[in-house]
Design a protein around this motif. Structure first.
Motif, PDB file in Angstrom:
ATOM      1  N   ALA A 334       9.813 -15.616  13.382  1.00  0.00           N
ATOM      2  CA  ALA A 334       9.863 -16.829  12.568  1.00  0.00           C
ATOM      3  C   ALA A 334       9.372 -16.511  11.166  1.00  0.00           C
ATOM      4  CB  ALA A 334       8.633 -17.475  13.164  1.00  0.00           C
ATOM      5  N   LEU A 335       9.405 -15.032  10.663  1.00  0.00           N
ATOM      6  CA  LEU A 335       9.491 -14.642   9.513  1.00  0.00           C
ATOM      7  C   LEU A 335      10.244 -15.163   8.559  1.00  0.00           C
ATOM      8  CD1 LEU A 335       7.869 -11.077   9.914  1.00  0.00           C
ATOM      9  CD2 LEU A 335       6.664 -13.094   9.284  1.00  0.00           C
ATOM     10  N   ARG A 336       9.913 -15.555   7.405  1.00  0.00           N
ATOM     11  CA  ARG A 336      10.949 -15.980   6.318  1.00  0.00           C
ATOM     12  C   ARG A 336      11.223 -14.877   5.234  1.00  0.00           C
ATOM     13  NH1 ARG A 336       7.083 -20.716   4.342  1.00  0.00           N
ATOM     14  NH2 ARG A 336       5.744 -18.586   4.429  1.00  0.00           N
ATOM     15  N   LEU A 337      12.427 -14.419   5.027  1.00  0.00           N
ATOM     16  CA  LEU A 337      12.851 -13.625   4.334  1.00  0.00           C
ATOM     17  C   LEU A 337      13.154 -14.125   2.822  1.00  0.00           C
ATOM     18  CD1 LEU A 337      15.761 -11.625   6.319  1.00  0.00           C
ATOM     19  CD2 LEU A 337      13.092 -11.330   6.123  1.00  0.00           C
ATOM     20  N   GLY A 338      12.604 -13.350   1.912  1.00  0.00           N
ATOM     21  CA  GLY A 338      12.819 -14.433   0.611  1.00  0.00           C
ATOM     22  C   GLY A 338      13.273 -13.201  -0.734  1.00  0.00           C
ATOM     23  N   THR A 339      13.957 -13.789  -1.613  1.00  0.00           N
ATOM     24  CA  THR A 339      14.318 -13.076  -2.788  1.00  0.00           C
ATOM     25  C   THR A 339      13.862 -13.869  -3.795  1.00  0.00           C
ATOM     26  OG1 THR A 339      16.423 -14.226  -3.559  1.00  0.00           O
ATOM     27  CG2 THR A 339      16.452 -12.558  -1.736  1.00  0.00           C
ATOM     28  N   GLY A 340      13.379 -12.875  -5.038  1.00  0.00           N
ATOM     29  CA  GLY A 340      12.943 -13.725  -6.223  1.00  0.00           C
ATOM     30  C   GLY A 340      11.546 -13.850  -6.260  1.00  0.00           C
ATOM     31  N   LEU A 341      11.051 -14.810  -7.214  1.00  0.00           N
ATOM     32  CA  LEU A 341       9.672 -14.765  -7.649  1.00  0.00           C
ATOM     33  C   LEU A 341       8.801 -16.008  -7.044  1.00  0.00           C
ATOM     34  CD1 LEU A 341      10.316 -13.570 -11.407  1.00  0.00           C
ATOM     35  CD2 LEU A 341      10.221 -12.291  -9.412  1.00  0.00           C
ATOM     36  N   GLY A 342       7.710 -15.710  -6.844  1.00  0.00           N
ATOM     37  CA  GLY A 342       6.878 -16.774  -6.178  1.00  0.00           C
ATOM     38  C   GLY A 342       6.580 -16.573  -4.897  1.00  0.00           C
ATOM     39  N   TYR A 343       5.357 -17.423  -4.341  1.00  0.00           N
ATOM     40  CA  TYR A 343       4.828 -17.112  -2.944  1.00  0.00           C
ATOM     41  C   TYR A 343       5.862 -18.004  -2.179  1.00  0.00           C
ATOM     42  CZ  TYR A 343       0.712 -15.222  -5.106  1.00  0.00           C
ATOM     43  OH  TYR A 343      -0.180 -14.404  -5.689  1.00  0.00           O
ATOM     44  N   GLY A 344       5.785 -17.721  -0.661  1.00  0.00           N
ATOM     45  CA  GLY A 344       6.375 -18.425   0.235  1.00  0.00           C
ATOM     46  C   GLY A 344       7.018 -17.702   1.041  1.00  0.00           C
ATOM     47  N   ALA A 345       7.630 -16.577   0.826  1.00  0.00           N
ATOM     48  CA  ALA A 345       8.567 -15.845   1.756  1.00  0.00           C
ATOM     49  C   ALA A 345       7.480 -14.714   2.445  1.00  0.00           C
ATOM     50  CB  ALA A 345       9.539 -14.596   0.679  1.00  0.00           C
ATOM     51  N   ASP A 346       7.722 -14.422   3.655  1.00  0.00           N
ATOM     52  CA  ASP A 346       6.977 -13.531   4.215  1.00  0.00           C
ATOM     53  C   ASP A 346       7.186 -12.168   4.181  1.00  0.00           C
ATOM     54  OD1 ASP A 346       5.357 -15.779   5.569  1.00  0.00           O
ATOM     55  OD2 ASP A 346       7.352 -16.044   6.831  1.00  0.00           O
ATOM     56  N   MET A 347       8.584 -11.903   3.864  1.00  0.00           N
ATOM     57  CA  MET A 347       8.921 -10.146   3.835  1.00  0.00           C
ATOM     58  C   MET A 347      10.218 -10.370   2.657  1.00  0.00           C
ATOM     59  SD  MET A 347      10.059  -7.392   6.619  1.00  0.00           S
ATOM     60  CE  MET A 347      11.850  -7.708   6.090  1.00  0.00           C
ATOM     61  N   GLY A 348       9.968  -9.364   2.121  1.00  0.00           N
ATOM     62  CA  GLY A 348      11.044  -9.152   1.206  1.00  0.00           C
ATOM     63  C   GLY A 348      12.181  -7.962   1.541  1.00  0.00           C
ATOM     64  N   SER A 349      12.721  -7.584   0.462  1.00  0.00           N
ATOM     65  CA  SER A 349      13.746  -6.532   0.474  1.00  0.00           C
ATOM     66  C   SER A 349      13.163  -5.093   0.538  1.00  0.00           C
ATOM     67  CB  SER A 349      14.692  -6.744  -0.656  1.00  0.00           C
ATOM     68  OG  SER A 349      15.616  -5.898  -0.795  1.00  0.00           O
ATOM     69  N   LEU A 350      14.121  -4.319   1.280  1.00  0.00           N
ATOM     70  CA  LEU A 350      14.001  -2.729   1.006  1.00  0.00           C
ATOM     71  C   LEU A 350      14.269  -2.462  -0.551  1.00  0.00           C
ATOM     72  CD1 LEU A 350      15.706  -1.768   4.097  1.00  0.00           C
ATOM     73  CD2 LEU A 350      13.482  -1.461   3.618  1.00  0.00           C
ATOM     74  N   VAL A 351      13.904  -1.406  -0.874  1.00  0.00           N
ATOM     75  CA  VAL A 351      14.016  -1.178  -2.348  1.00  0.00           C
ATOM     76  C   VAL A 351      15.166  -0.440  -2.764  1.00  0.00           C
ATOM     77  CG1 VAL A 351      13.141   1.331  -2.663  1.00  0.00           C
ATOM     78  CG2 VAL A 351      12.715  -0.440  -4.434  1.00  0.00           C
ATOM     79  N   SER A 352      16.117   0.480  -2.003  1.00  0.00           N
ATOM     80  CA  SER A 352      17.166   0.926  -2.375  1.00  0.00           C
ATOM     81  C   SER A 352      18.206   1.098  -1.100  1.00  0.00           C
ATOM     82  CB  SER A 352      16.973   2.164  -2.823  1.00  0.00           C
ATOM     83  OG  SER A 352      16.503   3.083  -1.592  1.00  0.00           O
ATOM     84  N   GLU A 353      19.454   1.511  -1.372  1.00  0.00           N
ATOM     85  CA  GLU A 353      20.486   1.539  -0.313  1.00  0.00           C
ATOM     86  C   GLU A 353      20.055   2.671   0.440  1.00  0.00           C
ATOM     87  OE1 GLU A 353      23.757   0.674   1.561  1.00  0.00           O
ATOM     88  OE2 GLU A 353      23.312  -0.136  -0.331  1.00  0.00           O
TER      89      GLU A 353
END
Length: 537
Positions: A334-353
């Protein structure tokens, strides 16, 4: 992909763009980059950082050469003389003003941390919390930690002994990309409070965060010359930092940490190293399954698993394994993946290839050799170029790389156990020893199990934040997880040299008053026996 925020669950794969998102170009302006990078000691050369959310270029940055590193240390040595002579309470007051500025202007640093690391905003806020805690702690406690201490001399009342704490000089700090605010300025604060200057090499990917922190600390009252910054490739600039430092503070991989330690040892200077981990979480048979599942989500997937204290091995008692894994997998899906600025996403991105490739390799190899994916298990280019789903693996066995190697991503392997002795043995079966977690309804039992785990910090009914956030207690690793500690007394005293001043009064430490050598020896023998009888230490 645009620079606005998208979110989507692991399960449905349908990103949804929220309203009011800000673009990277609105935050990282040419004016901001030019202002911040003026502080970098560089004689030429340029490099670039990229936004993990989009893969687009984020900033054009100056590079430093080994000669620039030498110049940075020369500037720092010049500036530190006056800073070391500044009363410790005045130095500590800078940290307290910095604390207030960080909280007041946190939206600025949250934007930068998100853009440079790709992490969710709530996880970026963990860094704000940690820096504020460190600033408050050393702002209040530095005078006590550094206060001269009187000790009982060899001849009580006749020998007056005082222990002083002297700044080491210029600290060389090599900071990583994963927690660029906390592991840059957060680690530098006690060094400054102790009267040192710092030459820092932050990771180029997250240089703007460190430079923003420097600017804010100067606004709080730190003299500009006391904090110098150099940028560049680790193999080029890192050894130069070690070659000039009076003490080295390093956070990063165990492999690089060994190289740093060898370099520091060759110059007979001290170092502190926080290195890798393969951290274990134990769910005992009496644990609250719902709370443990929620705690596992925080412990495994905060900052997309890119933190040294993240949980990568999960040991669950067989009697509760099925229900726990059902709840844990449901929360993970159920975790929400998110890109960008602001609260709401539960997990973001990895930092590099590179990080994405390592995570993908670990999961794909495990599945090919028989492991089962309970949640996640695939990259998510539809959300962003470096996204990978939070992943739970079952059936992991020793031949698989994910079993023993640090993944440093949103992947956890699940194992079952039947008794606590077995769980402790399995948890300790690693060369690492950074962090661990124990979940149980019985706090006393949890603390007893925790004391048997070979890790620098162990949390009971929490994953990592309880120990890490308790700034009066030391935090660091055992075994291949490092040397030294941050936080507490050790976190500031490591940046000092102990100096003992002993004043002898009335009688010398040798034959006097007509005593010959033999008579003096008899007198001292009697005195030593008397001191033991009086229980003096």
């Amino acid at each position: 992909m645009t620079d606005t925020q998208d979110t989507g669950t692991v399960a449905d794969g349908n990103p949804v763009a929220p309203a009011g998102a800000r673009a990277a170009a609105d935050v990282v302006t040419p004016e901001l980059v030019a202002r911040l990078t003026r502080a970098v000691v560089s004689s030429g050369g340029r490099t670039a950082s990229h936004a993990p959310f989009t893969g687009r270029k984020l900033a054009d940055l100056p590079e430093s050469s080994p000669e620039d590193v030498a110049e940075a240390f020369a500037r720092a040595r010049e500036a530190r003389r006056a800073w070391a002579e500044t009363p410790v309470r005045s130095r500590a007051a800078v940290l307290l003003r910095f604390h207030d500025l960080v909280l007041a202007r946190q939206s600025e640093i949250l934007d930068l941390v998100q853009l440079e690391t790709g992490k969710a905003r709530l996880h970026a806020h963990e860094e704000v919390q940690a820096v504020a805690v460190a600033a408050r702690h050393y702002g209040r406690w530095a005078p006590a930690y550094l206060r001269p201490k009187a000790h009982l001399g060899v001849l009580p009342t006749l020998t007056r002994v005082t222990e002083l704490r002297v700044p080491r000089g210029v600290v060389g700090q090599i900071a990583p990309w994963n927690y660029p605010f906390e592991l840059s300025v957060g680690d530098a604060l006690p060094a400054f409070a102790a009267g040192n200057a710092v030459v820092m090499k932050p990771d180029t990917q997250t240089a703007l965060t460190a430079l923003w922190a420097r600017e804010l600390l100067i606004e709080a009252g730190l003299p500009e010359g006391v904090w110098q910054v150099v940028l560049g490739e680790g193999p080029v600039v890192g050894p130069a930092v070690v070659d000039h430092a009076d003490f080295v503070s390093f956070t990063g991989s165990t492999r690089t940490g060994r190289e740093v330690a060898r370099g520091a040892a060759g110059r007979l200077v001290g170092c502190s190293l926080e290195l890798g981990g393969k951290n274990a979480m134990l769910v005992l048979r009496d644990a609250d399954v719902e709370k443990a599942a929620a705690g596992a989500v925080r412990g495994c997937f905060s900052s997309a698993g890119q933190l040294c204290v993240s949980i990568e091995r999960l040991y669950v008692h067989s009697s509760v394994a099925n229900i726990f894994l059902e709840r844990f997998a449901a929360r993970t899906k159920a975790l929400r993946l998110g890109t960008g600025l602001g609260y709401g996403a539960d997990m973001g991105s990895l930092v590099s290839e590179r990080q994405l490739e390592n995570v993908t390799r670990h999961v794909d190899e495990a599945v090919a050799k028989g492991a089962t994916v309970l949640a996640g298990g695939r990259p998510r280019p539809d959300v962003g170029p470096l996204f990978y789903e939070p992943t739970i693996l079952d059936g992991v066995e020793p031949p698989m790389a994910v079993c023993a190697e640090e993944t440093f991503g949103p992947v956890v392997s699940v194992y079952r156990f039947d008794d606590e002795d077995e769980a402790v043995r399995l948890a300790n079966d690693t060369p690492y020893g950074l962090n661990a977690s124990v979940w149980t309804a019985d706090g006393r039992r949890g603390r007893a199990v925790a004391a048997r785990l070979r890790a620098g910090t162990v949390n009971v009914n929490e994953a990592y934040a309880a120990a890490y956030g308790s700034a009066r207690a030391p935090m660091g690793g055992m075994g291949d997880s490092g040397l030294g500690r941050r936080h507490g007394a050790e976190g500031i005293l490591k940046y000092t040299e102990a100096q003992t001043i002993a004043q002898q009064r009335l009688v010398p430490m040798g034959p006097a008053f007509g005593l010959d050598d033999e008579a003096y020896a008899r007198l001292m023998t009697g005195g030593l026996r008397a001191l033991k009888a009086l229980r003096l230490r």
